[in-house]
Motif scaffolding. Structure first.
Motif, PDB file in Angstrom:
ATOM      1  N   PHE A 287      -7.320  -1.485   1.179  1.00 39.03           N
ATOM      2  CA  PHE A 287      -7.576  -1.661  -0.241  1.00 39.03           C
ATOM      3  C   PHE A 287      -9.078  -1.764  -0.509  1.00 39.03           C
ATOM      4  O   PHE A 287      -9.837  -2.242   0.322  1.00 39.03           O
ATOM      5  CB  PHE A 287      -6.861  -2.898  -0.773  1.00 39.03           C
ATOM      6  CG  PHE A 287      -5.371  -2.730  -0.890  1.00 39.03           C
ATOM      7  CD1 PHE A 287      -4.827  -2.045  -1.966  1.00 39.03           C
ATOM      8  CD2 PHE A 287      -4.515  -3.248   0.074  1.00 39.03           C
ATOM      9  CE1 PHE A 287      -3.451  -1.878  -2.085  1.00 39.03           C
ATOM     10  CE2 PHE A 287      -3.142  -3.080  -0.036  1.00 39.03           C
ATOM     11  CZ  PHE A 287      -2.605  -2.392  -1.112  1.00 39.03           C
ATOM     12  N   LYS A 288      -9.475  -1.316  -1.711  1.00 45.14           N
ATOM     13  CA  LYS A 288     -10.888  -1.254  -2.078  1.00 45.14           C
ATOM     14  C   LYS A 288     -11.126  -1.958  -3.418  1.00 45.14           C
ATOM     15  O   LYS A 288     -10.194  -2.314  -4.127  1.00 45.14           O
ATOM     16  CB  LYS A 288     -11.336   0.208  -2.215  1.00 45.14           C
ATOM     17  CG  LYS A 288     -10.996   1.102  -1.025  1.00 45.14           C
ATOM     18  CD  LYS A 288     -11.823   0.788   0.195  1.00 45.14           C
ATOM     19  CE  LYS A 288     -11.536   1.784   1.316  1.00 45.14           C
ATOM     20  NZ  LYS A 288     -12.295   1.450   2.551  1.00 45.14           N
TER      21      LYS A 288
ATOM     22  N   ALA B  82      -7.072  -5.416  -6.201  1.00 43.56           N
ATOM     23  CA  ALA B  82      -7.676  -4.405  -5.332  1.00 43.56           C
ATOM     24  C   ALA B  82      -6.957  -3.079  -5.527  1.00 43.56           C
ATOM     25  O   ALA B  82      -5.812  -3.047  -5.999  1.00 43.56           O
ATOM     26  CB  ALA B  82      -7.624  -4.848  -3.880  1.00 43.56           C
TER      27      ALA B  82
ATOM     28  N   SER C 211      -2.851  -0.548  -8.066  1.00 45.89           N
ATOM     29  CA  SER C 211      -3.493  -1.831  -7.756  1.00 45.89           C
ATOM     30  C   SER C 211      -2.516  -2.840  -7.171  1.00 45.89           C
ATOM     31  O   SER C 211      -1.353  -2.915  -7.580  1.00 45.89           O
ATOM     32  CB  SER C 211      -4.108  -2.431  -9.023  1.00 45.89           C
ATOM     33  OG  SER C 211      -5.146  -1.624  -9.527  1.00 45.89           O
ATOM     34  N   ILE C 212      -3.017  -3.612  -6.236  1.00 48.53           N
ATOM     35  CA  ILE C 212      -2.310  -4.794  -5.765  1.00 48.53           C
ATOM     36  C   ILE C 212      -2.971  -6.010  -6.404  1.00 48.53           C
ATOM     37  O   ILE C 212      -4.199  -6.044  -6.551  1.00 48.53           O
ATOM     38  CB  ILE C 212      -2.347  -4.897  -4.224  1.00 48.53           C
ATOM     39  CG1 ILE C 212      -1.506  -6.091  -3.735  1.00 48.53           C
ATOM     40  CG2 ILE C 212      -3.777  -4.992  -3.691  1.00 48.53           C
ATOM     41  CD1 ILE C 212      -1.332  -6.135  -2.221  1.00 48.53           C
TER      42      ILE C 212
ATOM     43  N   LEU D 266      -6.886  -7.681   2.901  1.00 52.65           N
ATOM     44  CA  LEU D 266      -6.808  -6.553   1.971  1.00 52.65           C
ATOM     45  C   LEU D 266      -7.641  -5.368   2.471  1.00 52.65           C
ATOM     46  O   LEU D 266      -7.196  -4.216   2.410  1.00 52.65           O
ATOM     47  CB  LEU D 266      -7.280  -6.983   0.588  1.00 52.65           C
ATOM     48  CG  LEU D 266      -6.278  -7.801  -0.228  1.00 52.65           C
ATOM     49  CD1 LEU D 266      -6.960  -8.425  -1.443  1.00 52.65           C
ATOM     50  CD2 LEU D 266      -5.100  -6.949  -0.662  1.00 52.65           C
ATOM     51  N   LYS D 267      -8.807  -5.637   2.961  1.00 47.45           N
ATOM     52  CA  LYS D 267      -9.651  -4.557   3.473  1.00 47.45           C
ATOM     53  C   LYS D 267      -9.045  -3.919   4.712  1.00 47.45           C
ATOM     54  O   LYS D 267      -9.110  -2.694   4.892  1.00 47.45           O
ATOM     55  CB  LYS D 267     -11.058  -5.088   3.754  1.00 47.45           C
ATOM     56  CG  LYS D 267     -11.828  -5.416   2.479  1.00 47.45           C
ATOM     57  CD  LYS D 267     -13.218  -5.959   2.773  1.00 47.45           C
ATOM     58  CE  LYS D 267     -13.990  -6.214   1.487  1.00 47.45           C
ATOM     59  NZ  LYS D 267     -15.335  -6.794   1.737  1.00 47.45           N
TER      60      LYS D 267
ATOM     61  N   TYR E 134       0.841  -1.205   0.000  1.00 49.22           N
ATOM     62  CA  TYR E 134       0.000   0.000   0.000  1.00 49.22           C
ATOM     63  C   TYR E 134       0.874   1.251   0.000  1.00 49.22           C
ATOM     64  O   TYR E 134       0.606   2.211  -0.733  1.00 49.22           O
ATOM     65  CB  TYR E 134      -0.909  -0.018   1.230  1.00 49.22           C
ATOM     66  CG  TYR E 134      -1.983   1.042   1.228  1.00 49.22           C
ATOM     67  CD1 TYR E 134      -3.247   0.765   0.715  1.00 49.22           C
ATOM     68  CD2 TYR E 134      -1.755   2.308   1.738  1.00 49.22           C
ATOM     69  CE1 TYR E 134      -4.247   1.730   0.711  1.00 49.22           C
ATOM     70  CE2 TYR E 134      -2.741   3.283   1.733  1.00 49.22           C
ATOM     71  CZ  TYR E 134      -3.989   2.980   1.221  1.00 49.22           C
ATOM     72  OH  TYR E 134      -4.973   3.945   1.214  1.00 49.22           O
TER      73      TYR E 134
ATOM     74  N   LYS F 138      -5.771   0.937  -4.358  1.00 51.32           N
ATOM     75  CA  LYS F 138      -5.468   1.958  -3.339  1.00 51.32           C
ATOM     76  C   LYS F 138      -6.203   3.232  -3.738  1.00 51.32           C
ATOM     77  O   LYS F 138      -5.857   3.869  -4.727  1.00 51.32           O
ATOM     78  CB  LYS F 138      -3.963   2.208  -3.261  1.00 51.32           C
ATOM     79  CG  LYS F 138      -3.589   3.335  -2.305  1.00 51.32           C
ATOM     80  CD  LYS F 138      -2.073   3.540  -2.260  1.00 51.32           C
ATOM     81  CE  LYS F 138      -1.695   4.676  -1.349  1.00 51.32           C
ATOM     82  NZ  LYS F 138      -0.220   4.822  -1.221  1.00 51.32           N
TER      83      LYS F 138
END
Length: 212
Positions: free
Chosen positions: A173-174, A209, A127-128, A168-169, A119, A211
Motif C-alpha cells: 500500500f502507498k 492507504a 483504498s484501505i 501496510l507498506k 489488497y 492500492k
C-alpha cells in the motif's frame, strides 16, 4: 479472528459499551468519516469484522464480514448484508471493491494475511482504511493493564502507528494519510471530538492507504 465464541456469548455486553460511551463512539465515527470523505463518490466497499454493525450503520456501509453468528444477526437487523468469512480469507473475487475498512485489527488472527487479502479484493486505486487504538497512547495502555479482567480484550494485540505503517507498506500500500481522535482518558471524554491530522496525541488513529 480470535475468540468468535466469546463474541457470540457476549453480544449484549458488546452493545452496552456503545451505550456507555456514546461520545467516544461518535468521535471515532467522525475520524473514520473524515477519511472516507476523501474517496470518490458512488463507490462500493466493505467493513471487515464489523461486529454488530454499529460503525457500518453510522458510515453508510451496506456490506461486510463478521465471523460471529450472533453479532452478525444484530448487524443484519441494522440493514447490513453479511458475508460469512474471516479477514484472512475474504469470500470475494479479486479487484472487487473501492475501499475496505477495518476497525478491529486487534482481534485479527493474522494481520499480514488480512492486509494481503484486502489488497487482493481492492480495485487499482482503491483504498484501505484501518482504525485502531494506538499502542503507545493511554487508552490502549489502559486496556492492556486490564487485559485479564476483560471479556473481549484478553487476547487482543495492540499496534503502534509505526508498526501499522510498516505492515501496510509491506502489503504494497502507498500514500498513507493519518488522522486521530480520543484526546484524554476514556472516562473523561464527554463531548464529541473533532479529528486532527496526523498521530501521536489521540488514542484512536485512522490511516488511509492506496492500492496503486
Amino acid at each position: 479472528m480470535l475468540q468468535t465464541e466469546v463474541f457470540n456469548k457476549n453480544v449484549e455486553a458488546y452493545e452496552a459499551w456503545y451505550d456507555n460511551y456514546p461520545e467516544v463512539f461518535q468521535s471515532e465515527v467522525a475520524a473514520i468519516k473524515e477519511q472516507l470523505l476523501k474517496l470518490p463518490e458512488k463507490i462500493t466497499g466493505i467493513e471487515v469484522g464489523l461486529g454488530t454493525g454499529r460503525f457500518s450503520e453510522a458510515l453508510g456501509i451496506k456490506e461486510g464480514i463478521e465471523p460471529s453468528e450472533e453479532m452478525a444477526i444484530k448487524a443484519m437487523k441494522r440493514g447490513i448484508e453479511i458475508m460469512k468469512g474471516v479477514a484472512e480469507k475474504l469470500p470475494y473475487s479479486a479487484l472487487h471493491f473501492d475501499f475496505v475498512l477495518f476497525v478491529t485489527i486487534c482481534h485479527l488472527n493474522n494481520i499480514k494475511t488480512a492486509l494481503n487479502e484486502a489488497y487482493r479484493v481492492l480495485k487499482p486505486g482503491g483504498s484501505i482504511l484501518i482504525a485502531f487504538l494506538d499502542k503507545e497512547q493511554s487508552i490502549a495502555q489502559q486496556y492492556e493493564e486490564k487485559r485479564y479482567r476483560s471479556t473481549f480484550f484478553q487476547n487482543a494485540t495492540y499496534y503502534s502507528v509505526n508498526k501499522v505503517e510498516t505492515l501496510l507498506k509491506d502489503a504494497k500500500f502507498k500514500d498513507l494519510e493519518f488522522n486521530q481522535t480520543l484526546f484524554g482518558e476514556l472516562d473523561e471524554i464527554k463531548s464529541i471530538q473533532a479529528p486532527k491530522e496526523g498521530y501521536g496525541e489521540g488514542s484512536f488513529v485512522v490511516v488511509k492507504a492506496v492500492k496503486k
